[in-house]
Design a protein around this motif. Sequence first.
Motif, mmCIF file in Angstrom:
data_model
loop_
_atom_site.group_PDB
_atom_site.id
_atom_site.type_symbol
_atom_site.label_atom_id
_atom_site.label_comp_id
_atom_site.label_asym_id
_atom_site.label_seq_id
_atom_site.Cartn_x
_atom_site.Cartn_y
_atom_site.Cartn_z
ATOM 1 N N ILE A 126 -19.678 -46.175 3.101
ATOM 2 C CA ILE A 126 -18.917 -44.922 3.070
ATOM 3 C C ILE A 126 -17.428 -45.221 2.909
ATOM 4 O O ILE A 126 -16.722 -44.558 2.130
ATOM 5 N N ILE A 127 -16.947 -46.230 3.621
ATOM 6 C CA ILE A 127 -15.538 -46.621 3.482
ATOM 7 C C ILE A 127 -15.267 -47.106 2.065
ATOM 8 O O ILE A 127 -14.233 -46.767 1.464
ATOM 9 N N ALA A 128 -16.177 -47.903 1.502
ATOM 10 C CA ALA A 128 -15.993 -48.403 0.134
ATOM 11 C C ALA A 128 -15.917 -47.252 -0.860
ATOM 12 O O ALA A 128 -15.078 -47.260 -1.775
ATOM 13 N N VAL A 129 -16.772 -46.248 -0.691
ATOM 14 C CA VAL A 129 -16.746 -45.084 -1.582
ATOM 15 C C VAL A 129 -15.425 -44.338 -1.444
ATOM 16 O O VAL A 129 -14.837 -43.886 -2.444
ATOM 17 N N ILE A 130 -14.931 -44.196 -0.211
ATOM 18 C CA ILE A 130 -13.646 -43.518 0.017
ATOM 19 C C ILE A 130 -12.518 -44.280 -0.680
ATOM 20 O O ILE A 130 -11.621 -43.686 -1.290
ATOM 21 N N VAL A 131 -12.556 -45.612 -0.605
ATOM 22 C CA VAL A 131 -11.538 -46.431 -1.273
ATOM 23 C C VAL A 131 -11.588 -46.214 -2.784
ATOM 24 O O VAL A 131 -10.548 -46.042 -3.447
ATOM 25 N N ILE A 132 -12.797 -46.212 -3.352
ATOM 26 C CA ILE A 132 -12.948 -45.997 -4.801
ATOM 27 C C ILE A 132 -12.413 -44.628 -5.201
ATOM 28 O O ILE A 132 -11.679 -44.491 -6.198
ATOM 29 N N LEU A 133 -12.780 -43.585 -4.443
ATOM 30 C CA LEU A 133 -12.312 -42.228 -4.759
ATOM 31 C C LEU A 133 -10.790 -42.135 -4.667
ATOM 32 O O LEU A 133 -10.145 -41.478 -5.499
ATOM 33 N N THR A 134 -10.209 -42.790 -3.668
ATOM 34 C CA THR A 134 -8.746 -42.777 -3.517
ATOM 35 C C THR A 134 -8.066 -43.402 -4.721
ATOM 36 O O THR A 134 -7.087 -42.858 -5.270
#
Length: 493
Positions: A149-157
Amino acid sequence: MTELRQRNTNTEIETDVEPVIRLKRNVGITSGISFIVGSIIGSGIFISPKGVLTETGSVGLSLIVWVSSGVLSLLGALSYAELGTMIPKSGGEYPYFMEATFPIVAYLFSWTRTIVLQPSGVAIICMTCASYITTFFEYCGSPAPPLKIIAVIVILTICIINCYDTSGAAFVQVFFTVAKLLAIGIIIIAGFVKLSKGGDKELWNGFEGTTDSPSKIALSFYDAMWAYDGWNTLNYLTEELKNPYRNLPKANVIGVLLVTIVYLLTNISYLAVLGKDGLLNSDAVAVDWGKEMLGDAYIIMPIAVVFSTFGAANGFCFSSARMVYAAAREDHLPEILSYVHVKRYTPMMSVMLTGFIAILMVIPSDVGSLIDFFSFAAWLFYGLAVFCVVILRFTKPNAERPIKVFILIPVIFTLCSIYLVIAPIIQEPSLEFLWAFLFIVGGLLFYFPFVVFKLDRGCFDKVTIFFQLLCEVAPSPYIADKESPGTSGKCES
């Protein structure tokens, strides 16, 4: 509000902005160097540089491999400087393959890099970033959220930043590059302090235990060159670079030389503090180094890794989107991917595609095993791109070349690339390499019907219109600057 109209199955968009919507030149020399340095220096130098030492068997040879890999990267950067100033188009290797009359190779490159290489690279780096972010929750005594979930948030950011503004993405790259260089500066300075206190014993016995296996030496170069990957980043955004005929070669050379010096001094510091055995037994070298030298302040190292990986992922996303944009402009990918936002002047659709595939890559449990078997393809395309320098010397001898390198430079780089492609396959032949090769040539299943014979016959026009209205994007043809040394071909949507 944007008004859309359709003519003869071709979509056009009328806006009240300037007639030609194109990428803006917002990247200067400082941000250009930052893109190169920030893309090269990711997680590798902070986490596990022991691969080179394991294969070489000695400290001395491992340091030689690190420097030699920097020299090889410099040869590639010089060759790319000639290509980038002769063919001032974004998209990295893609327009060079097109100009050297290799449209099929250009398509297979865009297919492989769009679907696997770049998105999986972003996914791996963001997963590493997320793994270090979770360590901060341990210091706070709170349960860590799910890693993916953190990795996805980083990608979206990162995607939001790159969709919003090119200048903003460039500023982010400069900021995180400076931050990671400060962290590495701490490692280097502390290493010199340790050397002055007798930490140079490992260096005096530098070549003890050196391997005599050519294949192991080849694999050590393979590991080191992976750490240097990203030296060609700036060639992906040539159309957004201020004064590319001066800044592209200058940024390429300065960026690669800076990274080579940093890598050499950082490895010396690791060896001075941890020793050869300590480095070989460490899975997170920078953290173990921090515990040894900084005590309770070693938390600086995980923060440095987070900054480093975020900056590297931003550079990967930025360059990958430009390659997708360039390929779509040549009708090798859906046309909508070459459209630019009418207000932000960013390739929003190509950024969104890169981010979407990267998120899909996060889902599998082991993305690294996938990219390992495609890494030989990256060096295959690097070698072919640099060989385009030789081809264009014969096919277009009178073309204007603001930078013209000595012909042996691309020849030597091409030969080294062939060696790096063949060596790991000979050392550890595996069925997965065959599957990777089949995936690459599998792109021809789409090339002939949709690119050569154009069997879609306007089937995607409704999809194009939908995304034009939804995202406010418009076609962006390539138009060479009047003062620019041109190239004979033009990419038009």
